[in-house]
Design an enzyme around this catalytic site. Sequence first.
Site, mmCIF file in Angstrom:
data_model
loop_
_atom_site.group_PDB
_atom_site.id
_atom_site.type_symbol
_atom_site.label_atom_id
_atom_site.label_comp_id
_atom_site.label_asym_id
_atom_site.label_seq_id
_atom_site.Cartn_x
_atom_site.Cartn_y
_atom_site.Cartn_z
ATOM 1 C CD GLU A 74 -2.974 -1.211 0.311
ATOM 2 O OE1 GLU A 74 -2.926 -0.407 -0.647
ATOM 3 O OE2 GLU A 74 -3.892 -2.023 0.474
ATOM 4 C CE1 TYR A 120 -10.853 14.274 23.914
ATOM 5 C CE2 TYR A 120 -13.080 13.907 24.713
ATOM 6 C CZ TYR A 120 -11.809 14.401 24.903
ATOM 7 O OH TYR A 120 -11.491 15.038 26.068
#
Length: 212
Positions: A74, A120
């Site tokens: 990747e 968050y």
Amino acid sequence: MNTEAELRQQMSDLCASLFNRGFSVGTAGNVSARLPDGILMTPTNSTLGAIDLDRISKIDLEGNHVAGDRPTKEVFLHQAFYETRQQAGAVVHLHSTWATALSCLEDTNPDDCIPPLTPYVVMRVGTVKLVPYVKPGDPKSGDLIRDLKGAYSAVLLANHGPVVSAKDLFSAVCAAEELEETAKLLVALRGRKTRFLSEADVADLRATYSNM
């Protein structure tokens, strides 16, 4: 700025932490961190649970393999994030269960995969874009990230999993974990009346914590 040796040790430690706590299984997932003269990456076909410091792959700024084992397949995905987000110091790609589940659901919003359920996820992850499916290791994955022109710090690869970038390796790992836990909450709450943060709440969080 950490030295290369310190960054290699941190990468090994944080990868092991992700593996031991179930954010990665088998040889799934890959992690990278930017250096002044290149990029460190976990090697191809390696388990995050046992990353050997000396075998961590290093590529130069042109993408040439210069040290360690061969980089993750990747590599194109990681390079594209660094090319389009100059503030990115690290990239974490996982196949974590709940975020991957969202990437497989037909009704996941492609422009906002992780809606503002908690403060968050807004502070540490931001808006998450769904990227169309390509087979793992296909250079086209990098083109798809470049097409976003650096607008997103995190994406979901359709039917594959999350990719998260951040200013440094510790922050990227924390953001990837936050995304996964929020995805778990979203799946758990499916079919129930759910209260999301308002646009004003989100704007306030972004204004207050934009430098996190």
